[in-house]
Structures are given as C-alpha cells and as structure tokens.
Design a protein around this motif. Structure first.
Motif, short mmCIF file in Angstrom:
data_model
loop_
_atom_site.label_atom_id
_atom_site.label_comp_id
_atom_site.label_asym_id
_atom_site.label_seq_id
_atom_site.Cartn_x
_atom_site.Cartn_y
_atom_site.Cartn_z
N TRP A 24 55.23 33.39 51.26
CA TRP A 24 53.84 32.92 51.33
C TRP A 24 53.44 32.13 50.09
CZ3 TRP A 24 49.51 36.17 53.94
CH2 TRP A 24 49.88 36.52 55.25
N GLY A 25 54.36 31.97 49.14
CA GLY A 25 54.00 31.27 47.91
C GLY A 25 52.81 31.92 47.23
N THR A 26 51.84 31.09 46.81
CA THR A 26 50.65 31.62 46.13
C THR A 26 49.42 31.64 47.06
OG1 THR A 26 50.09 29.42 45.27
CG2 THR A 26 51.44 30.85 43.87
N TRP A 27 49.63 31.47 48.35
CA TRP A 27 48.51 31.43 49.29
C TRP A 27 47.59 32.65 49.13
CZ3 TRP A 27 47.56 28.01 53.61
CH2 TRP A 27 46.50 28.41 54.44
N LEU A 28 48.18 33.86 49.18
CA LEU A 28 47.36 35.06 49.11
C LEU A 28 46.77 35.25 47.71
CD1 LEU A 28 46.31 37.32 50.89
CD2 LEU A 28 48.21 38.74 50.14
N ASN A 29 47.53 34.90 46.67
CA ASN A 29 46.98 34.96 45.32
C ASN A 29 45.70 34.14 45.24
OD1 ASN A 29 50.05 35.08 45.24
ND2 ASN A 29 49.61 35.75 43.16
N GLU A 30 45.75 32.92 45.79
CA GLU A 30 44.60 32.02 45.76
C GLU A 30 43.44 32.56 46.60
OE1 GLU A 30 45.86 27.99 46.79
OE2 GLU A 30 47.85 28.48 46.03
N GLU A 31 43.78 33.12 47.77
CA GLU A 31 42.74 33.64 48.65
C GLU A 31 41.98 34.78 47.99
OE1 GLU A 31 42.53 36.29 52.71
OE2 GLU A 31 43.98 34.65 52.68
N ILE A 32 42.70 35.71 47.37
CA ILE A 32 42.06 36.86 46.73
C ILE A 32 41.21 36.40 45.55
CG2 ILE A 32 42.46 38.98 45.44
CD1 ILE A 32 44.99 39.38 47.17
N ALA A 33 41.76 35.49 44.74
CA ALA A 33 41.03 35.01 43.57
C ALA A 33 39.74 34.31 43.96
CB ALA A 33 41.92 34.07 42.75
N ALA A 34 39.77 33.58 45.07
CA ALA A 34 38.59 32.80 45.49
C ALA A 34 37.59 33.62 46.29
CB ALA A 34 39.04 31.60 46.31
N ALA A 35 37.98 34.79 46.75
CA ALA A 35 37.13 35.58 47.65
C ALA A 35 35.85 36.03 46.95
CB ALA A 35 37.89 36.79 48.16
N LYS A 36 34.72 35.76 47.60
CA LYS A 36 33.42 36.24 47.13
C LYS A 36 33.02 37.43 48.00
CE LYS A 36 33.18 32.73 44.32
NZ LYS A 36 33.41 32.93 42.85
N PHE A 109 54.51 36.80 40.09
CA PHE A 109 54.46 36.13 38.80
C PHE A 109 53.19 35.29 38.62
CE2 PHE A 109 58.83 37.33 39.28
CZ PHE A 109 59.17 37.77 38.01
N GLU A 110 52.43 35.12 39.69
CA GLU A 110 51.15 34.42 39.62
C GLU A 110 49.97 35.37 39.76
OE1 GLU A 110 50.95 31.27 38.77
OE2 GLU A 110 53.14 31.16 38.72
N VAL A 111 50.24 36.67 39.69
CA VAL A 111 49.16 37.66 39.78
C VAL A 111 48.30 37.60 38.52
CG1 VAL A 111 48.75 40.13 39.59
CG2 VAL A 111 50.26 39.27 41.37
N ASN A 138 50.42 39.29 32.49
CA ASN A 138 49.40 38.39 33.04
C ASN A 138 47.99 38.95 33.02
OD1 ASN A 138 51.71 36.98 33.66
ND2 ASN A 138 51.41 36.95 35.86
N CYS A 139 47.87 40.26 32.91
CA CYS A 139 46.55 40.91 32.98
C CYS A 139 46.37 41.77 31.73
CB CYS A 139 46.45 41.76 34.25
SG CYS A 139 46.93 40.90 35.77
N PRO A 140 46.11 41.15 30.58
CA PRO A 140 46.12 41.88 29.31
C PRO A 140 45.09 42.99 29.21
CG PRO A 140 45.22 39.67 29.03
CD PRO A 140 45.81 39.72 30.40
N ASN A 141 44.06 42.96 30.04
CA ASN A 141 43.03 44.00 29.98
C ASN A 141 43.22 45.08 31.05
OD1 ASN A 141 41.59 42.73 27.83
ND2 ASN A 141 40.75 41.27 29.30
#
Length: 358
Positions: A24-36, A109-111, A138-141
């Motif tokens: 799925w590449g980064t499709w789901l990464n992008e979807e989750i990040a953009a979700a309001k 790796f794009e999380v 990728n998520c230092p906090n």
C-alpha cells in the motif's frame, strides 16, 4: 503503478522489493495523518493482525500491537523449533504453516505522530524490532507502554528506558487527552511460551501473567476502545465490563486447528461483547495467518440468530484490513467496504460521450 526500469535486463530482486513493498506504500500513512476527527468522536484503523491505530478528536495517536514482520517464509526442515508454543500446546512436531495472508497496509518507515505505542505481549506477531526502531526514531515524543516482559525486550533492543512505561492491571498513563489503562490478560498461550516446562519441573516458579501480558482500555473524549490482545475467553471479562464503560471491543478471533485452543470462536466473540457490555465487538487477528483463517460473517449470522432471544445490547462489526472505523458514526454499520471512488463521476465533461461504450 509506473514501470520502475527502462528494460527488463535492469530488474533485480532488490529493485522489486523496494518498489513493490509495502504493497500500500504510504497511502494509509497519509490517510491517517490527514484525518480530521470530529469533536466527541474517535477514529481507528485496522493495520492487520491485532494492530489498531486510534486517533482522538484532539489528534492524539495511540497505536496497539502494530506489527511489521511476517510469518513462515521457508519450509526448511519441516519441523517447529523446540519450545514453540504450538508444539508445547498440542504435542505436534510438524511445522506450523502460518504464512502471512494480508498485505502490509502501512509503511513503517514513514510512520510519524505516534504519541503512545502499546504492546499486549511479547509474541513476535505483536512485538517486533522494526516497529520499535521506527517509533523510537520517527516519533521522539512517543512513549512505549507494555507489561514488564515487553518492556524488558524493548530496553534490550535499545529503546531508551526513560521512554518505557510498565503497567500492571488497573494502572494507567495519561497522554494529552487520552488515558491508557492496563487490564488483566487472559492469554493462556503466553504462559506456554516463556517458561521451559523442564525448568518448571525443577522448581523454577512460573512467571505471573500480569508481568507477561495486558489487555488495554483506551479512553478518549469521543469513546473508549478495549483491546483484548490474544486473550482467550474468561469470566473476568464480566469484571472489566462492570468496572469500565466500554464502547468498542477488539478481540482475537480465529479458526483453531485441531489440538489447539488459541483464538476465540464465533460464539466466544459474542460472549465477550455481552460480558464487556460493549456497544460494538470487532473480530480481528483471523485475517493474518493462513492456518487460522476464519469467516467473520459467521459471527454476524450467529448474532442475528440469537440477538432477540438473548436480548443482545451490542452488535458485531466485520472490518477490512486498512479500513477506518468512526465511533459513533459507524454504529449503524455491520460490515466495512473500501471506498469505491468515482464520487464525482459525470461532474465534468469527459473526452468521450457518456454513451460511447453502450
């Protein structure tokens, strides 16, 4: 997908792997990040197996059992390694044919933007080094939450100890607007994994389940999600249902091979939903292993058969890997369907007349 070489002579295995996986590449990464996420609601995505991504209406991201590895990839000797939990449970020697059945729907790796990574127990299809590495970098906090056995493994791999939080049943950690509560696990298979029976016979104490595995309740302002890990059925679900308000329950369902009692049956799934007094029960885990594949529609049929006589106050939901579930917006739905697209069909003039192919 575009071609990734000018000539077939250039194609190599490494090139193929790099360009095709994850599928799925980064499709789901992008979807989750953009979700309001609307106010007083929550959204969640199924990552495969028991992997669940929960996003609150404040944008807080809690991820549970995100797993980025695979199952058997070679027949090899045809036998399981000594001490494998399935060997110890059933007495079999032949290799367990648990090949991965579902694609990778997220690029680890794009999380980004994870606030909490929870892991229920240390079985390798729930806890893995790839996930630990990418969340650390990728998520230092982000904080890492788990039982003691999971925490010990994270730290041994190099996860900073000050980012690891050990929970025991009914202990919790608050991150922004979200509270993560650890609860008792009923994963009896886990007890077959960590202690060598030969050592137990010599008097070595069996480790406490509370140090090995946890269930979780994730509480947000828009609702709560109960994650049962690989827990079997237990009367203790009733206790959890009386102690906490549970909206959604995600449980490990599967078609157990003969000689194995490792996943919930269809009837068990309904018993869990009833015991937890949940509004929705969602079967997961059945998707990932070829030798545990089950049809979740069996749960729907059984629920419809029983619901009036049993006066069920909850409903099941059949998800698809990579799919989104909104609460309470999807409460009226029983099955997930991927977006079919083309919502704007005929909103503009095509190059061909509409009846060109009629």
């Amino acid at each position: 997908m575009a071609n990734f070489a000018k000539s077939i002579d250039e194609i190599t295995k490494d090139m193929w792997l790099k360009n095709i996986f994850p599928e799925w590449g980064t499709w789901l990464n992008e979807e989750i990040a953009a979700a309001k996420v609307p106010e007083k609601t929550l959204s969640m995505w199924w990552l495969g197996n028991m992997g669940i991504w929960i996003k609150s209406d404040h944008g807080t991201n809690v991820v549970i059992d995100m797993w980025n590895q695979t199952g058997k990839q070679t027949i090899g000797s045809g036998q399981m390694k000594k001490g494998h939990q399935m060997m110890r449970m059933s007495g079999v020697r032949n290799l367990q044919p648990n090949r991965r059945n579902q694609p990778f729907v997220i690029d680890p790796f794009e999380v980004k933007d994870i606030d909490v990574l929870c892991v229920t127990h240390s079985h390798s299809d729930h806890l893995d080094q790839t996930t630990a590495a990418v969340v650390t970098r990728n998520c230092p906090n982000a904080i890492f939450v788990g039982p003691q056995d999971v925490a010990d493994k994270w730290i041994s791999w190099g996860v900073p100890a000050d980012r690891v939080v050990v929970l025991h049943p009914h202990e919790s950690v608050k991150v922004k607007d979200v509270e993560v509560i650890g609860l008792e696990s009923f994963d009896r298979t886990m007890l077959l994994t960590v202690d060598d029976p030969e050592e137990s016979l010599k008097g070595k104490p069996v480790r406490d389940m509370n140090e090995l595995a946890l269930n979780y309740l994730v509480k947000t302002e828009g609702g709560s999600v109960y994650h049962a890990g690989d827990s079997h059925y237990s009367n203790m679900y009733v206790k959890h249902g009386k102690e906490y308000d549970i909206d959604i329950a995600c449980v490990a369902y599967g078609e157990n091979p003969i000689g194995i009692t490792d996943k919930l049956t269809s009837s068990d799934v309904l018993k869990v939903g009833e015991a937890l007094q949940a509004k929705v029960v969602i079967p997961t885990h059945y998707d990932i292993w070829t030798n545990f594949m089950a049809d979740p529609k069996e749960i729907l049929y059984l629920w419809k058969y029983r619901k009036d006589r049993m006066n069920y106050q909850f409903q099941p939901f059949v998800w698809q890997v990579g799919g989104r579930y909104d609460f309470p917006g999807d409460l009226d739905h029983f099955e997930y369907m991927y977006d079919r697209g083309f919502h704007d069909a005929f909103d503009y003039e095509n190059d061909l007349p509409y009846d060109a192919f009629l």
